[in-house]
Design a protein around this motif. Structure first.
Motif, PDB file in Angstrom:
ATOM      1  N   ASN A 319       0.853  -1.187   0.000  1.00  0.00           N
ATOM      2  CA  ASN A 319       0.000   0.000   0.000  1.00  0.00           C
ATOM      3  C   ASN A 319       0.887   1.235   0.000  1.00  0.00           C
ATOM      4  O   ASN A 319       2.124   1.126  -0.073  1.00  0.00           O
ATOM      5  N   GLU A 320       0.275   2.409   0.085  1.00  0.00           N
ATOM      6  CA  GLU A 320       1.039   3.651   0.011  1.00  0.00           C
ATOM      7  C   GLU A 320       2.078   3.743   1.127  1.00  0.00           C
ATOM      8  O   GLU A 320       3.194   4.220   0.932  1.00  0.00           O
ATOM      9  N   TYR A 321       1.709   3.298   2.319  1.00  0.00           N
ATOM     10  CA  TYR A 321       2.618   3.385   3.454  1.00  0.00           C
ATOM     11  C   TYR A 321       3.806   2.454   3.300  1.00  0.00           C
ATOM     12  O   TYR A 321       4.956   2.824   3.595  1.00  0.00           O
ATOM     13  N   LEU A 322       3.564   1.259   2.848  1.00  0.00           N
ATOM     14  CA  LEU A 322       4.652   0.300   2.671  1.00  0.00           C
ATOM     15  C   LEU A 322       5.616   0.766   1.575  1.00  0.00           C
ATOM     16  O   LEU A 322       6.837   0.605   1.697  1.00  0.00           O
ATOM     17  N   SER A 330      15.219   2.001   2.327  1.00  0.00           N
ATOM     18  CA  SER A 330      16.241   1.336   1.512  1.00  0.00           C
ATOM     19  C   SER A 330      17.432   2.235   1.258  1.00  0.00           C
ATOM     20  O   SER A 330      18.549   1.759   1.021  1.00  0.00           O
ATOM     21  N   VAL A 331      17.214   3.569   1.308  1.00  0.00           N
ATOM     22  CA  VAL A 331      18.329   4.505   1.152  1.00  0.00           C
ATOM     23  C   VAL A 331      19.078   4.679   2.459  1.00  0.00           C
ATOM     24  O   VAL A 331      20.299   4.564   2.531  1.00  0.00           O
ATOM     25  N   LYS A 339      21.109  -0.834  12.220  1.00  0.00           N
ATOM     26  CA  LYS A 339      19.875  -1.168  11.501  1.00  0.00           C
ATOM     27  C   LYS A 339      18.667  -1.267  12.434  1.00  0.00           C
ATOM     28  O   LYS A 339      17.739  -2.038  12.189  1.00  0.00           O
ATOM     29  N   LEU A 340      18.665  -0.463  13.502  1.00  0.00           N
ATOM     30  CA  LEU A 340      17.541  -0.433  14.434  1.00  0.00           C
ATOM     31  C   LEU A 340      16.793   0.881  14.243  1.00  0.00           C
ATOM     32  O   LEU A 340      17.349   1.958  14.452  1.00  0.00           O
ATOM     33  N   PHE A 341      15.523   0.798  13.854  1.00  0.00           N
ATOM     34  CA  PHE A 341      14.755   1.985  13.516  1.00  0.00           C
ATOM     35  C   PHE A 341      13.512   2.094  14.390  1.00  0.00           C
ATOM     36  O   PHE A 341      12.646   1.213  14.349  1.00  0.00           O
ATOM     37  N   GLN A 375      12.529  -4.403   7.093  1.00  0.00           N
ATOM     38  CA  GLN A 375      11.553  -5.483   7.142  1.00  0.00           C
ATOM     39  C   GLN A 375      10.865  -5.534   8.495  1.00  0.00           C
ATOM     40  O   GLN A 375       9.671  -5.840   8.601  1.00  0.00           O
ATOM     41  N   GLY A 376      11.605  -5.185   9.559  1.00  0.00           N
ATOM     42  CA  GLY A 376      11.014  -5.156  10.887  1.00  0.00           C
ATOM     43  C   GLY A 376       9.926  -4.105  11.005  1.00  0.00           C
ATOM     44  O   GLY A 376       8.888  -4.329  11.651  1.00  0.00           O
TER      45      GLY A 376
END
Length: 463
Positions: A319-322, A330-331, A339-341, A375-376
């Motif tokens: 969807n738009e959010y994904l 990805s940037v 890699k913890l967001f 992905q998380g």
């Protein structure tokens, strides 16, 4: 073998533009576009708008990457701007040209007649473009004031502004900076400003610099107050409470009046030279970039079960959010070691109390809102969506304040070369909202990278 690439800045001026305004002159602006294939053009940059002027000399330089091994087709389009909209479709077209970047860089000054369309000249209008390679990343910072300027207005004082010119190799003067106008003031103090060293004097500290002070008139017929010539070496003597002063001389007055002294004093309060570091300078120096995701779960998004909703997940799982999460993430993930967001939501009723919350962790763990990788974040979003109720109102300030506190804490600990403040995204409106960053050039480059990735993903989705 690596391609031969250089960064160049283009200086643009026009003469005898068409006059599209009734009762005044046109208000021109020049747009630079580059051919991207298939007959399509993409905007690279645009100049400032100059009011009431048929012979504009644009101060803002147009910056473009030059590849020796490529034919780079460019289009320069000049418009008469009569509104504040960024869109040019409702503005009058004053003419343009198509050429290659190679033609420009191989010419001392590239001059061509403007055309409304192929074979149809835009009156007597012409455009002149010159290129200069950007070799130096240093920046000149100046603070300037004036005293006792001449009174030029009949019913007032003067509305002074400054223009700086450098002398090019052909001996002509090229505009490098134009200040703001200070209304009705004979002792103005202009805002501190900066100009890239390459733009200011081509890196030559002894290159002649001409400074003009003029009285601004709304009809474009500005009156010269006076001018003087100097160079960067002289300007750099200012500072530490010891300004450098120059007499502002009006040539005609000096010639006519034997008693003439000057038309005022221009005081250089400070002149400093600083290095502006590039995106790669920061990244290769160990800078870490982090971002926080804030997802809009207000009712204005629509029912997630409806295909019209921004939260509706299509049969192919997006969807738009994904799309937005993947585009930005990805940037950024390449510049983050752990890699913890952290990921939050706002504007929804959340269990078990079903109270409206404007700051809840997507993983429902307020003590540890971090998600492992992009992905998380995606997994947490998909899991929480059916467990909450979209509500309102739209209030994302709690998330912004949360991130600001986090950034301040990291800055105090000295754990990041760039504050651990994020590129925060309000995904529902496809809007990137840079909040705080210690390096504007770094942020700009990052936003450019994200924009390219975003465009690519959107094109893929549409096709």
């Amino acid at each position: 073998m690596a391609g031969c690439v250089s960064r160049v800045e283009l200086s643009v001026s026009c003469r005898s533009l068409l006059d599209r305004d009734l009762g005044s002159r046109s208000d021109p602006l020049c747009v630079l576009l580059q051919e991207v294939g298939g007959g399509r053009w993409a905007e690279l940059d645009r100049t400032e708008r100059i009011k009431n002027c048929q012979n504009p000399e644009f101060c803002k330089k147009l910056v473009v990457d030059y590849y020796f091994e490529k034919v780079q087709k460019l289009k320069f389009a000049v418009y008469d701007i009569d509104n504040k909209s960024f869109d040019l479709n409702d503005d009058d077209y004053l003419g343009g040209i198509e050429c290659t970047l190679g033609q420009i860089v191989s010419s001392l000054v590239f001059t061509r007649p403007l055309e409304l369309k192929q074979g149809k000249p835009a009156g007597k209008g012409t455009i002149a473009i010159s290129a200069e390679e950007i070799k130096d990343t240093r920046v000149v910072y100046l603070e300037i004031e004036a005293q006792n300027l001449d009174k030029k207005d009949f019913l007032g004082k003067s509305d002074p502004f400054l223009e700086f010119y450098k002398q090019n190799d052909a001996g002509t003067w090229q505009l490098v900076y134009r200040s703001e106008v200070i209304k009705n003031n004979l002792n103005p103090c202009w805002r501190k400003f900066s100009v890239p060293l390459q733009t200011f004097c081509g890196g030559d500290f002894n290159k002649p610099i001409k400074v003009q002070c003029a009285d601004h008139d709304s009809d474009g017929s500005h009156d010269l107050i006076g001018s003087f010539e100097t160079n960067l070496t002289q300007l750099q003597k200012a500072g530490g409470g010891s300004p450098v002063e120059f007499e502002c001389i009006h040539p005609e007055k000096k010639q006519k009046k034997k008693s003439y002294r000057n038309s005022g004093i221009i005081r250089i309060k400070s002149c400093k030279l600083e290095t502006e570091y590039s995106f790669l300078d920061y990244v290769m120096g160990g800078c870490q970039i982090n971002f926080t995701v804030g997802v809009d779960f207000t009712g204005s998004n629509g029912d997630p079960k409806s295909p019209d909703s921004l939260h509706y997940i299509s049969p192919d799982g997006i969807n738009e959010y994904l799309i937005a999460i993947w585009s930005v993430g990805s940037v950024v993930q390449d510049y983050d070691t752990d890699k913890l967001f952290p990921a939050f939501g706002f504007g929804a009723q959340v269990p078990p109390s079903w109270q409206v919350s404007h700051e809840f962790a997507l993983n429902f763990n307020p003590n540890n809102p971090y998600c492992q990788g992009i992905q998380g974040i995606v997994d947490a979003y998909r899991q929480i969506l059916p467990q909450i109720r979209l509500y309102g109102p739209t209030n994302f300030s709690p998330i912004i304040n949360h991130v600001a506190r986090f950034a301040a804490h990291s800055a105090q600990r000295g754990t990041a070369s760039m504050e651990r403040s994020p590129i925060w995204t309000k995904l529902g409106k496809r809007l990137l909202m840079p909040l705080s960053c210690r390096c504007p050039s770094l942020l700009l480059e990052l936003v450019k990278l994200i924009s390219k990735q975003w465009s690519s993903l959107m094109e893929t989705t549409v096709s």
